[in-house]
Design an enzyme around this catalytic site. Structure first.
Site, PDB file in Angstrom:
ATOM      1  N   GLU A   1       0.823  -1.216   0.000  1.00  9.47           N
ATOM      2  CA  GLU A   1       0.000   0.000   0.000  1.00  9.47           C
ATOM      3  C   GLU A   1       0.857   1.266   0.000  1.00  9.47           C
ATOM      4  O   GLU A   1       0.497   2.274  -0.606  1.00  9.47           O
ATOM      5  CB  GLU A   1      -0.950  -0.037   1.205  1.00  9.47           C
ATOM      6  CG  GLU A   1      -1.989  -1.155   1.051  1.00  9.47           C
ATOM      7  CD  GLU A   1      -2.751  -1.471   2.331  1.00  9.47           C
ATOM      8  OE1 GLU A   1      -2.097  -1.711   3.372  1.00  9.47           O
ATOM      9  OE2 GLU A   1      -3.989  -1.451   2.304  1.00  9.47           O
TER      10      GLU A   1
ATOM     11  N   GLU B   1      -3.669  -9.646   4.078  1.00  8.51           N
ATOM     12  CA  GLU B   1      -4.498  -9.315   5.246  1.00  8.51           C
ATOM     13  C   GLU B   1      -5.604 -10.308   5.529  1.00  8.51           C
ATOM     14  O   GLU B   1      -5.914 -10.593   6.688  1.00  8.51           O
ATOM     15  CB  GLU B   1      -5.115  -7.910   5.091  1.00  8.51           C
ATOM     16  CG  GLU B   1      -4.138  -6.772   5.298  1.00  8.51           C
ATOM     17  CD  GLU B   1      -3.398  -6.356   4.038  1.00  8.51           C
ATOM     18  OE1 GLU B   1      -3.435  -7.112   3.039  1.00  8.51           O
ATOM     19  OE2 GLU B   1      -2.788  -5.290   4.049  1.00  8.51           O
TER      20      GLU B   1
HETATM   21  C1  HXC Z   1       5.606  -7.449  12.696  1.00  9.91           C
HETATM   22  C2  HXC Z   1       7.133  -8.556  11.411  1.00  9.91           C
HETATM   23  C3  HXC Z   1       6.347  -8.333  10.260  1.00  9.91           C
HETATM   24  C4  HXC Z   1       5.136  -7.604  10.419  1.00  9.91           C
HETATM   25  C5  HXC Z   1       8.092  -9.464   9.684  1.00  9.91           C
HETATM   26  N1  HXC Z   1       8.203  -9.254  11.010  1.00  9.91           N
HETATM   27  N2  HXC Z   1       6.971  -8.920   9.209  1.00  9.91           N
HETATM   28  N3  HXC Z   1       6.766  -8.121  12.615  1.00  9.91           N
HETATM   29  N4  HXC Z   1       4.810  -7.194  11.661  1.00  9.91           N
HETATM   30  N5  HXC Z   1       4.358  -7.312   9.375  1.00  9.91           N
HETATM   31  C6  HXC Z   1       9.269  -9.693  11.897  1.00  9.91           C
HETATM   32  C7  HXC Z   1       9.185 -11.166  12.204  1.00  9.91           C
HETATM   33  O1  HXC Z   1       8.252 -11.409  13.234  1.00  9.91           O
HETATM   34  C8  HXC Z   1      10.612 -11.450  12.629  1.00  9.91           C
HETATM   35  O2  HXC Z   1      10.821 -10.984  13.940  1.00  9.91           O
HETATM   36  C9  HXC Z   1      11.424 -10.567  11.714  1.00  9.91           C
HETATM   37  O3  HXC Z   1      10.537  -9.540  11.252  1.00  9.91           O
HETATM   38  C10 HXC Z   1      11.972 -11.308  10.508  1.00  9.91           C
HETATM   39  O4  HXC Z   1      10.870 -11.944   9.844  1.00  9.91           O
HETATM   40  P1  HXC Z   1      10.777 -13.539   9.571  1.00  9.91           P
HETATM   41  O5  HXC Z   1       9.329 -13.876   9.510  1.00  9.91           O
HETATM   42  O6  HXC Z   1      11.636 -14.296  10.521  1.00  9.91           O
HETATM   43  O7  HXC Z   1      11.434 -13.620   8.136  1.00  9.91           O
HETATM   44  P2  HXC Z   1      11.118 -14.694   6.996  1.00  9.91           P
HETATM   45  O8  HXC Z   1      10.942 -16.070   7.595  1.00  9.91           O
HETATM   46  O9  HXC Z   1      12.168 -14.528   5.965  1.00  9.91           O
HETATM   47  O10 HXC Z   1       9.708 -14.258   6.390  1.00  9.91           O
HETATM   48  C11 HXC Z   1       9.555 -13.023   5.749  1.00  9.91           C
HETATM   49  C12 HXC Z   1       8.024 -12.714   5.576  1.00  9.91           C
HETATM   50  C13 HXC Z   1       7.327 -12.849   6.934  1.00  9.91           C
HETATM   51  C14 HXC Z   1       7.439 -13.682   4.566  1.00  9.91           C
HETATM   52  C15 HXC Z   1       7.927 -11.281   5.012  1.00  9.91           C
HETATM   53  O11 HXC Z   1       8.035 -12.078   7.901  1.00  9.91           O
HETATM   54  C16 HXC Z   1       5.904 -12.402   6.931  1.00  9.91           C
HETATM   55  O12 HXC Z   1       5.031 -13.100   6.436  1.00  9.91           O
HETATM   56  N6  HXC Z   1       5.635 -11.223   7.510  1.00  9.91           N
HETATM   57  C17 HXC Z   1       4.279 -10.737   7.672  1.00  9.91           C
HETATM   58  C18 HXC Z   1       3.727 -10.261   6.341  1.00  9.91           C
HETATM   59  C19 HXC Z   1       2.308  -9.750   6.487  1.00  9.91           C
HETATM   60  O13 HXC Z   1       1.403 -10.529   6.825  1.00  9.91           O
HETATM   61  N7  HXC Z   1       2.108  -8.486   6.227  1.00  9.91           N
HETATM   62  C20 HXC Z   1       0.808  -7.841   6.310  1.00  9.91           C
HETATM   63  C21 HXC Z   1       0.580  -7.304   7.690  1.00  9.91           C
HETATM   64  S1  HXC Z   1      -1.050  -6.663   7.875  1.00  9.91           S
HETATM   65  P3  HXC Z   1      11.152 -11.991  15.166  1.00  9.91           P
HETATM   66  O14 HXC Z   1      11.400 -11.067  16.339  1.00  9.91           O
HETATM   67  O15 HXC Z   1       9.940 -12.837  15.311  1.00  9.91           O
HETATM   68  O16 HXC Z   1      12.353 -12.764  14.726  1.00  9.91           O
HETATM   69  C22 HXC Z   1      -0.984  -5.152   7.156  1.00  9.91           C
HETATM   70  C23 HXC Z   1      -2.249  -4.333   7.293  1.00  9.91           C
HETATM   71  C24 HXC Z   1      -2.101  -2.947   6.772  1.00  9.91           C
HETATM   72  O17 HXC Z   1      -0.024  -4.765   6.599  1.00  9.91           O
HETATM   73  C25 HXC Z   1      -3.257  -2.065   7.166  1.00  9.91           C
HETATM   74  C26 HXC Z   1      -3.354  -1.764   8.614  1.00  9.91           C
HETATM   75  C27 HXC Z   1      -4.477  -0.821   8.989  1.00  9.91           C
END
Ligand code: HXC
Length: 261
Positions: A115, A135
């Site tokens: 976004e 999401e």
């Molecule tokens: C919080 C996050 C994060 C996120 C990654 N991290 N994405 N923390 N919020 N969105 C953190 C992980 O918890 C981890 O911390 C560290 O970053 C490294 O990430 P890993 O997961 O260990 O890396 P990897 O295995 O390589 O995977 C990468 C990834 C994955 C595929 C990008 O991190 C992932 O799926 N992230 C979430 C993606 C997501 O769902 N995004 C949408 C969010 S909702 P620790 O401390 O645990 O090691 C959104 C809504 C917007 O965006 C609107 C709101 C109003």
């Protein structure tokens, strides 16, 4: 260079580079990032030395991996709405910034990261760029403009597919559907993005600013209203030095020297 807690704003030769800087969290957007982003955008808007803004994420793994799920997890309905409104206000400020903006997408651009890129004028992706709106897998909907800007950019059918499946789209596919303007090698991303910024900077600042306003506002109007807006902006530019200089330079067969006035 201005250093905030969660981002940096560098300024060099007319180009601003705004880098989201939480690499350990893959640059996830929490409340603090959004607030600092808002301040940094005010700084860019009022800085006449900045002609183009590049938005990127620190490191090579992620542009922005979304809103910070750990921070969002405990929110109630009111807090959720406020968080979404804050992000929408800040991303709208980015979208309406006076200067042209280019997202340099390095790695994951998921959820709020996708976004953020959508709120920029142009998107250049490294070969490792991955877009997605995951999401629905978290029990929510895109909340920083994804349900509105994604269909406007890639069409309703493709946007629904991406949002309902939550699937990631790799750089080449993102390019094919119009989500990316260009795909470049990982190590060339910033240089290629600066090259495009410099191409834009050869032209008149007021011409690019007027074009941006006409396109952005026009997309929210009917065609006839949009054409009226275009004529108004077109006419107003004849009262500027940039128009006099641009046309004089053409007639005199020399390079124009625009002064943003
Ligand atoms: C919080 C996050 C994060 C996120 C990654 N991290 N994405 N923390 N919020 N969105 C953190 C992980 O918890 C981890 O911390 C560290 O970053 C490294 O990430 P890993 O997961 O260990 O890396 P990897 O295995 O390589 O995977 C990468 C990834 C994955 C595929 C990008 O991190 C992932 O799926 N992230 C979430 C993606 C997501 O769902 N995004 C949408 C969010 S909702 P620790 O401390 O645990 O090691 C959104 C809504 C917007 O965006 C609107 C709101 C109003």
């Amino acid at each position: 260079m201005t250093t905030y807690n969660t981002l940096t704003l560098e300024k060099n030769e007319g180009i601003g580079i705004l880098t989201i800087n939480r690499p350990k969290m893959l640059n996830a957007l929490n409340q603090e990032v959004l607030e600092e982003l808002s301040f940094a955008l005010d700084e860019v808007e009022t800085d006449f030395s900045i002609r183009v803004l590049i938005v990127t994420g620190s490191g090579t793994k992620a542009f922005v991996a979304g809103a910070d799920i750990k921070e969002m997890k405990e929110k109630n309905a009111v807090e959720g709405r406020i968080f979404s409104s804050l992000g929408n206000a800040v991303f709208s400020k980015l979208e309406q910034l006076r200067q042209p903006t280019i997202a340099a997408v390095n790695g994951f651009a998921l959820g709020g990261g996708c976004e953020l890129a959508l709120a920029c004028d142009i998107r250049i992706g490294a070969e490792n760029a991955k877009f997605g709106q995951p999401e629905v897998g978290l029990g929510i909907v895109p909340g920083f403009g994804g349900t509105q800007r994604l269909p406007r950019l890639v069409g309703i059918g493709k946007a629904k597919e991406l949002i309902y499946t939550g699937a990631n789209v790799a750089a080449e596919e993102a390019y094919r559907i119009g989500l990316l303007n260009k795909v470049v090698a990982v190590e060339a991303l910033l240089e290629e993005t600066k090259t495009m910024a410099k191409k834009i900077m050869r032209n008149s600042p007021l011409g690019t600013e007027g074009s941006k306003k006409a396109i952005n506002q026009g997309m929210q109007m009917g065609l006839q209203q949009g054409l009226v807006l275009e004529s108004e902006i077109f006419g107003a530019l004849f009262a500027t030095e940039d128009q006099k200089e641009g046309m004089a330079a053409f007639v005199e067969k020399r390079k124009a020297q625009f002064e943003n006035k």
